[in-house]
Scaffold this motif. Structure first.
Motif, PDB file in Angstrom:
ATOM      1  N   ILE A  37       0.883  -1.291   0.060  1.00 48.42           N
ATOM      2  CA  ILE A  37       0.051   0.119   0.048  1.00 48.42           C
ATOM      3  C   ILE A  37       0.697   1.182  -0.076  1.00 48.42           C
ATOM      4  O   ILE A  37       0.553   2.109  -0.909  1.00 48.42           O
ATOM      5  CB  ILE A  37      -0.990  -0.222   1.387  1.00 48.42           C
ATOM      6  N   ILE A  38       1.834   1.348   0.938  1.00 49.65           N
ATOM      7  CA  ILE A  38       2.816   2.558   1.105  1.00 49.65           C
ATOM      8  C   ILE A  38       3.496   3.014  -0.203  1.00 49.65           C
ATOM      9  O   ILE A  38       3.413   3.908  -0.662  1.00 49.65           O
ATOM     10  CB  ILE A  38       3.591   2.257   2.240  1.00 49.65           C
ATOM     11  N   ASN A  39       4.061   1.585  -0.849  1.00 53.28           N
ATOM     12  CA  ASN A  39       4.694   1.771  -1.952  1.00 53.28           C
ATOM     13  C   ASN A  39       4.059   2.303  -3.202  1.00 53.28           C
ATOM     14  O   ASN A  39       4.358   3.057  -4.016  1.00 53.28           O
ATOM     15  CB  ASN A  39       5.683   0.675  -2.456  1.00 53.28           C
ATOM     16  N   SER A  40       2.699   1.671  -3.169  1.00 48.18           N
ATOM     17  CA  SER A  40       1.645   1.995  -4.217  1.00 48.18           C
ATOM     18  C   SER A  40       1.519   3.520  -4.328  1.00 48.18           C
ATOM     19  O   SER A  40       1.288   4.258  -5.305  1.00 48.18           O
ATOM     20  CB  SER A  40       0.664   1.142  -4.300  1.00 48.18           C
ATOM     21  N   LEU A  41       1.252   4.214  -3.243  1.00 46.93           N
ATOM     22  CA  LEU A  41       0.754   5.591  -2.929  1.00 46.93           C
ATOM     23  C   LEU A  41       1.758   6.290  -3.614  1.00 46.93           C
ATOM     24  O   LEU A  41       1.673   7.345  -4.530  1.00 46.93           O
ATOM     25  CB  LEU A  41       0.482   5.984  -1.377  1.00 46.93           C
ATOM     26  N   ALA A  42       3.114   5.987  -3.214  1.00 47.77           N
ATOM     27  CA  ALA A  42       4.268   6.837  -3.591  1.00 47.77           C
ATOM     28  C   ALA A  42       4.687   6.554  -4.961  1.00 47.77           C
ATOM     29  O   ALA A  42       4.849   7.653  -5.725  1.00 47.77           O
ATOM     30  CB  ALA A  42       5.472   6.518  -2.682  1.00 47.77           C
ATOM     31  N   GLY A  43       4.777   5.501  -5.452  1.00 46.80           N
ATOM     32  CA  GLY A  43       4.740   5.164  -6.837  1.00 46.80           C
ATOM     33  C   GLY A  43       3.787   5.882  -7.780  1.00 46.80           C
ATOM     34  O   GLY A  43       4.150   6.581  -8.908  1.00 46.80           O
ATOM     35  N   TYR A  44       2.509   6.045  -7.314  1.00 46.62           N
ATOM     36  CA  TYR A  44       1.464   6.476  -8.179  1.00 46.62           C
ATOM     37  C   TYR A  44       1.832   8.111  -8.375  1.00 46.62           C
ATOM     38  O   TYR A  44       1.853   8.650  -9.102  1.00 46.62           O
ATOM     39  CB  TYR A  44       0.241   6.334  -7.424  1.00 46.62           C
ATOM     40  N   ALA A  45       2.174   8.643  -6.914  1.00 48.82           N
ATOM     41  CA  ALA A  45       2.573  10.031  -7.057  1.00 48.82           C
ATOM     42  C   ALA A  45       3.585  10.559  -8.093  1.00 48.82           C
ATOM     43  O   ALA A  45       3.592  11.180  -8.658  1.00 48.82           O
ATOM     44  CB  ALA A  45       2.948  10.431  -5.623  1.00 48.82           C
ATOM     45  N   PHE A  46       4.778   9.654  -7.937  1.00 45.66           N
ATOM     46  CA  PHE A  46       5.835   9.950  -8.690  1.00 45.66           C
ATOM     47  C   PHE A  46       5.586   9.801 -10.165  1.00 45.66           C
ATOM     48  O   PHE A  46       6.090  10.417 -11.288  1.00 45.66           O
ATOM     49  CB  PHE A  46       6.739   8.966  -8.402  1.00 45.66           C
TER      50      PHE A  46
END
Lengths: 294, 273
Positions: free
Chosen positions: B85-94
């Motif tokens: 979940i945490i990585n997906s939020l950040a990956g999406y933002a980037f």
């Protein structure tokens, strides 16, 4: 107004990951660097007021520690001999599996890849028994070819090759897959054109496959090297760094100083030297491959 | 004629390599069901003289291995769920937001992947010790919350999602969270599954960090417990093999069922973006 909202939302999405990385990755890196200039030991662990700043003393001690040089030598042995062997096996098997003559590629790929997903500690234990000089399967198979028993893990000359063999067996499937992906990205027309020009298969390999694989090889070279520098679990379960320190590695040395004897200042300096060496090797490798590409 | 010969040669070679890669694993399984002493004979046996499960029984009844299986499953599932979940939020933002310093920050993160994790372990241990998390499941969960590789993997995948979908949802009045939850999460599912697999396997197989952070043997994960067994039970080859089977088999089974996703992920991770 619109723009600043986007900015805020973006940072909100990033916040959990960035704060976790900051607290549990970036701050510890800086802290480790600071730690390496202190005499942090078991007494400081109990009471932080015993902590002393010692300047470069840990690094000076390191340079005068024969065990450090032994560990560095073994780790470099593992990287410089094991890394290329492992990459070549990966490339060879990738080429075999790309051959048009071969069917059931999925089955072979599964067999080659299975060791990659296994737990290193568990398979290192398995190999410890396979390497047994008298009851081990490896010496038994070698005896069919008239090769006399080798004391793989007991002989300082053979212990490192034994570790490398295990590592290659365990890891080659990973890079094999990446090579396969790289091979599949080479346009078929290039080979067709070469065939029309009368190029043989070796010539095609040399003039098309190798240059087209250059970016893949750079990636593989770097990641494999970084991985091999972190050599630890094999000697930990198979030899405890023996015989006669023939398999002690940098990370094993760091672990022993830091978490067995709690001399964490010294251990941090070992960790930082490892980091510096990895950095140096990466830069050299990037330069070399860039030079070769031009 | 020449192709037939070449074909035979290729298949012999491939089968030979398969035998080499698979024999250690088969021997491990075979030795784990041998009666005590069977694995220490000359000439070495490949098949058990009789099949027995006594070593597995010993592991579960006397050596408490059920507890380690539980610990391993718990921390692996926990790290996987939280970090995905945490990585997906950040990956999406980037991938999909334009904000100041985005490309620089991303490049900085990628470059810092070169720092070996071992460098962080000493301060991390001291920090978690202060926080009272040494010898708890949180000691493994917390450092695994975010991973740069995971963020990278998701960003690469999310880059290819059409901008128009997000725009259309915005026009319909969807909030940013709704867009993420209803559009981005379902569309990135394949890469989330892949990343989840990587994380699960990585956490399951990890040795050095659990060895450091778990100081009480009831908290050991399987690799640490089996490594520790080696200290007392090294001469019991068959028992050690049973322990190795229990460590390796769950992960091999997972791999067997989700091979495709896993392999795709490795290939995706290697493509430069």
């Amino acid at each position: 107004m619109k723009k600043s909202t986007t900015q805020t939302v973006a940072w909100m999405f990033l916040a959990p990951a960035l704060s976790a990385l900051l607290i549990f990755f970036f701050i510890p890196i800086i802290a480790a660097f600071a730690l390496s200039f202190t005499d942090f030991d078991i007494y400081s662990l109990g009471n932080i007021s015993y902590l002393r700043f010692v300047g470069f003393q840990n690094y000076v001690n390191l340079v005068h520690d024969p065990l450090f040089w032994k560990a560095l030598g073994n780790t470099l042995y593992f990287v410089i001999a094991g890394g290329p062997v492992s990459v070549l096996v990966s490339l060879g098997t990738a080429l075999l599996l790309q051959s048009r003559l071969v069917k059931y590629k999925g089955v072979f790929r599964f067999f080659f890849f299975a060791p990659v997903v296994t737990t290193l500690v568990a398979v290192a234990i398995v190999w410890r028994y396979l390497y047994h000089p008298r009851f081990g399967l490896i010496n038994f198979v070698l005896s069919w070819f008239g090769i006399s028993a080798v004391d793989w893990l007991g002989d300082p000359a053979w212990a490192m090759p034994a570790m490398i063999l295990l590592a290659v067996w365990k890891n080659f499937g990973y890079n094999m897959l990446i090579f396969i992906a790289g091979l599949q990205n080479i346009p078929e027309e290039l080979y067709e054109a070469a065939r029309i020009d009368g190029a043989g298969s070796f010539q095609q390999f040399r003039t098309i496959t190798i240059p087209m694989l250059a970016p893949t090889s750079l990636f593989i070279g770097l990641t494999t090297m970084i991985g091999y520098f972190q050599f630890f679990a094999e000697p930990y379960v198979m030899t405890q760094g023996g015989p006669q320190y023939a398999t002690i590695s940098i990370v094993l040395l760091m672990y022993q100083h830091g978490f067995r004897w709690w001399s964490m200042g010294y251990s941090a300096s070992v960790a930082f030297v490892l980091f510096a060496i990895i950095l140096l090797f990466s830069i050299v490798q990037l330069r070399m491959q860039k030079g070769a590409a031009e | 004629m020449k192709t037939t010969l070449k074909k035979i040669f290729l298949y012999v070679l491939l089968m030979l390599i398969s035998v080499i890669t698979f024999t250690p694993l088969l021997w491990m399984i075979s030795a784990s069901v041998m009666p005590s002493g069977d694995a220490n004979t000359f000439p070495p046996k490949f098949f058990p003289s009789t099949i027995t499960f006594e070593h597995y029984i010993t592991l579960f009844t006397r050596l408490n291995i059920g507890r380690y299986v539980f610990n391993s499953f718990l921390v692996s599932l926990g790290v996987t769920a939280l970090s995905t979940i945490i990585n997906s939020l950040a990956g999406y933002a980037f991938a999909k937001f334009r904000f100041r310093g985005r490309d620089k920050l991303f490049k900085f993160l990628i470059a810092s992947m070169i720092v070996p994790a071992q460098v962080t372990m000493l301060p991390l241990f001291l920090m978690l010790n202060k926080m009272g998390l040494v010898n708890t499941y949180w000691g493994i969960l917390v450092p695994g919350l975010a991973s740069i590789f995971g963020i990278f993997l998701i960003r690469q995948y999310a880059l290819s999602l059409p901008e128009s979908l997000i725009e259309a949802a915005k026009i319909d009045g969807a909030t940013e969270i709704e867009i993420y939850w209803r559009i981005i999460l379902p569309l990135t599912k394949p890469i989330l599954v892949t990343l989840g697999l990587f994380t699960f396997m990585g956490t399951w197989n990890d040795f050095l960090w659990p060895l450091i952070i778990m100081t009480d043997d009831a908290m050991y994960t399987l690799p640490v417990a089996v490594g520790n067994l080696m200290g007392e039970h090294a001469p019991d080859t068959e028992l050690m093999m049973a322990g190795s089977v229990l460590t390796v088999l769950p992960i091999l089974l997972v791999f067997l069922f989700v091979q495709k996703q896993y392999i795709k992920g490795i290939m995706a991770g290697s493509v430069k973006g």
